[in-house]
Design a protein around this motif. Structure first.
Motif, mmCIF file in Angstrom:
data_model
loop_
_atom_site.group_PDB
_atom_site.id
_atom_site.type_symbol
_atom_site.label_atom_id
_atom_site.label_comp_id
_atom_site.label_asym_id
_atom_site.label_seq_id
_atom_site.Cartn_x
_atom_site.Cartn_y
_atom_site.Cartn_z
ATOM 1 N N PRO A 1 0.828 -1.406 0.394
ATOM 2 C CA PRO A 1 0.081 0.050 0.054
ATOM 3 C C PRO A 1 1.021 0.828 0.026
ATOM 4 O O PRO A 1 1.663 1.296 0.712
ATOM 5 C CB PRO A 1 -1.124 -0.353 1.337
ATOM 6 C CG PRO A 1 -0.858 -1.740 1.831
ATOM 7 C CD PRO A 1 0.434 -1.975 1.031
ATOM 8 N N ALA A 2 0.331 1.599 -1.030
ATOM 9 C CA ALA A 2 1.573 3.487 -1.174
ATOM 10 C C ALA A 2 0.996 5.037 -0.557
ATOM 11 O O ALA A 2 1.423 5.337 0.531
ATOM 12 C CB ALA A 2 1.607 3.534 -2.573
ATOM 13 N N MET A 3 -0.213 4.763 -1.233
ATOM 14 C CA MET A 3 -1.492 5.833 -0.751
ATOM 15 C C MET A 3 -1.983 5.396 0.230
ATOM 16 O O MET A 3 -2.811 3.994 -0.218
ATOM 17 C CB MET A 3 -0.982 6.719 -1.185
ATOM 18 C CG MET A 3 -0.009 7.998 -1.948
ATOM 19 S SD MET A 3 -0.286 8.846 -2.946
ATOM 20 C CE MET A 3 -1.225 8.152 -4.445
ATOM 21 N N ALA A 4 -2.935 6.389 1.039
ATOM 22 C CA ALA A 4 -4.485 5.676 1.793
ATOM 23 C C ALA A 4 -5.310 5.454 1.068
ATOM 24 O O ALA A 4 -5.302 6.340 -0.444
ATOM 25 C CB ALA A 4 -5.272 6.889 3.087
ATOM 26 N N GLN A 5 -6.062 4.856 0.807
ATOM 27 C CA GLN A 5 -7.246 4.407 0.358
ATOM 28 C C GLN A 5 -8.153 5.123 0.359
ATOM 29 O O GLN A 5 -9.122 5.949 1.583
ATOM 30 C CB GLN A 5 -7.688 2.494 0.335
ATOM 31 C CG GLN A 5 -6.615 1.849 0.137
ATOM 32 C CD GLN A 5 -7.274 0.179 0.890
ATOM 33 O OE1 GLN A 5 -8.761 0.391 1.656
ATOM 34 N NE2 GLN A 5 -6.313 -0.502 0.187
ATOM 35 N N SER A 6 -9.411 5.177 -0.577
ATOM 36 C CA SER A 6 -10.244 6.321 -0.514
ATOM 37 C C SER A 6 -10.821 5.871 0.422
ATOM 38 O O SER A 6 -11.192 4.600 1.037
ATOM 39 C CB SER A 6 -10.873 7.005 -1.549
ATOM 40 O OG SER A 6 -11.269 5.437 -2.280
ATOM 41 N N PRO B 1 1.521 -7.236 1.523
ATOM 42 C CA PRO B 1 1.629 -6.485 2.681
ATOM 43 C C PRO B 1 0.265 -6.570 3.668
ATOM 44 O O PRO B 1 -0.260 -6.859 4.065
ATOM 45 C CB PRO B 1 1.272 -5.457 1.313
ATOM 46 C CG PRO B 1 0.187 -6.191 0.716
ATOM 47 C CD PRO B 1 1.082 -7.429 0.708
ATOM 48 N N PRO B 2 0.867 -5.077 4.428
ATOM 49 C CA PRO B 2 0.600 -5.415 6.134
ATOM 50 C C PRO B 2 -1.133 -4.120 5.212
ATOM 51 O O PRO B 2 -1.156 -4.160 4.805
ATOM 52 C CB PRO B 2 0.760 -4.040 6.611
ATOM 53 C CG PRO B 2 1.128 -3.338 5.448
ATOM 54 C CD PRO B 2 2.475 -4.017 4.580
ATOM 55 N N ARG C 1 3.954 1.408 9.485
ATOM 56 C CA ARG C 1 3.553 -0.249 9.499
ATOM 57 C C ARG C 1 4.336 -0.929 8.889
ATOM 58 O O ARG C 1 4.724 -2.355 9.085
ATOM 59 C CB ARG C 1 2.406 0.105 8.772
ATOM 60 C CG ARG C 1 1.765 -0.719 8.593
ATOM 61 C CD ARG C 1 0.523 -1.411 9.595
ATOM 62 N NE ARG C 1 -0.282 -0.922 10.532
ATOM 63 C CZ ARG C 1 -2.105 -0.927 10.089
ATOM 64 N NH1 ARG C 1 -2.186 -1.151 9.275
ATOM 65 N NH2 ARG C 1 -2.033 0.467 11.247
ATOM 66 N N THR C 2 4.769 -0.533 7.875
ATOM 67 C CA THR C 2 6.456 -1.233 7.157
ATOM 68 C C THR C 2 7.219 -1.157 7.816
ATOM 69 O O THR C 2 7.714 -2.583 7.511
ATOM 70 C CB THR C 2 6.474 -0.858 5.469
ATOM 71 O OG1 THR C 2 4.701 0.028 4.811
ATOM 72 C CG2 THR C 2 7.776 -1.274 4.708
ATOM 73 N N ALA C 3 7.848 -0.132 8.352
ATOM 74 C CA ALA C 3 8.998 -0.689 9.474
ATOM 75 C C ALA C 3 8.691 -1.815 10.351
ATOM 76 O O ALA C 3 9.806 -2.404 10.050
ATOM 77 C CB ALA C 3 9.646 0.258 9.953
ATOM 78 N N GLN C 4 7.133 -2.146 9.969
ATOM 79 C CA GLN C 4 6.997 -3.184 11.318
ATOM 80 C C GLN C 4 6.892 -4.458 11.164
ATOM 81 O O GLN C 4 6.705 -5.024 11.791
ATOM 82 C CB GLN C 4 6.012 -2.929 12.639
ATOM 83 C CG GLN C 4 6.008 -1.716 13.536
ATOM 84 C CD GLN C 4 4.752 -0.823 13.619
ATOM 85 O OE1 GLN C 4 3.951 -1.640 13.535
ATOM 86 N NE2 GLN C 4 5.207 0.602 14.482
#
Length: 163
Positions: A20-25, A74-75, A88-91
């Motif tokens: 996930p890159a940007m927040a979803q709508s 992905p988370p 979240r990615t770093a975790q």
């Protein structure tokens, strides 16, 4: 379709299969709050201005291939901001060793995927009114590497749409 939804759909169509890159709508039927809209505009502007490194393709393509080969998923990101997605990615215990092996931080990875997805999507579609200017160095980098761009898009599970 409003600017926010359009831009997110374009960027996410390229970026979501990997991470996930940007927040979803907002969920169907719900309007985002003014705070969510402000966060999204900040994230869109940040990604549009972010500078991809010159070695983006030589680092990112093998990284994505290894992530896929190791079946790392992905988370859940929901309506997270870029900074929350990076945190979240770093975790992610299974993802971070792969990123480190390729010389990437969680921030490098999320911002690279996001910026690449948004830039390539907007380069091949008419940008909506009010869209932030894309970093010209990224456009030049992408245009100088058409085969690597296509490979990257394919590895991310997308396809390049022509104008």
């Amino acid at each position: 379709m409003n600017f926010r939804t359009y831009l997110l759909a374009a960027a996410l169509s390229a970026a979501l299969p990997v991470l996930p890159a940007m927040a979803q709508s907002a969920p169907a039927g719900q309007q985002p709050t003014s705070e969510q809209q402000a966060m999204m505009m900040h994230d869109i502007t940040t990604a549009a201005q972010y500078r991809l490194p010159n070695n983006f393709f030589t680092v990112m393509i093998p990284t994505i291939r290894e992530i896929k080969a190791r079946n790392v998923t992905p988370p859940e990101s929901g309506n997270l901001s870029l900074s929350q997605t990076i945190e979240r990615t770093a975790q992610m215990e299974r993802l971070m060793p792969i990123l480190r092996e390729h010389g990437l931080s969680a921030s490098d990875f999320v911002m690279g995927i996001t910026t690449f997805g948004m830039t390539t999507a907007l380069m091949h579609q008419q940008a909506p009114k009010g869209a932030p200017a894309l970093n010209p160095a990224n456009i030049k980098l992408i245009n100088a590497h058409p085969q690597e761009t296509e490979t990257m898009i394919q590895e991310m599970g997308g396809q390049l749409s022509q104008p």
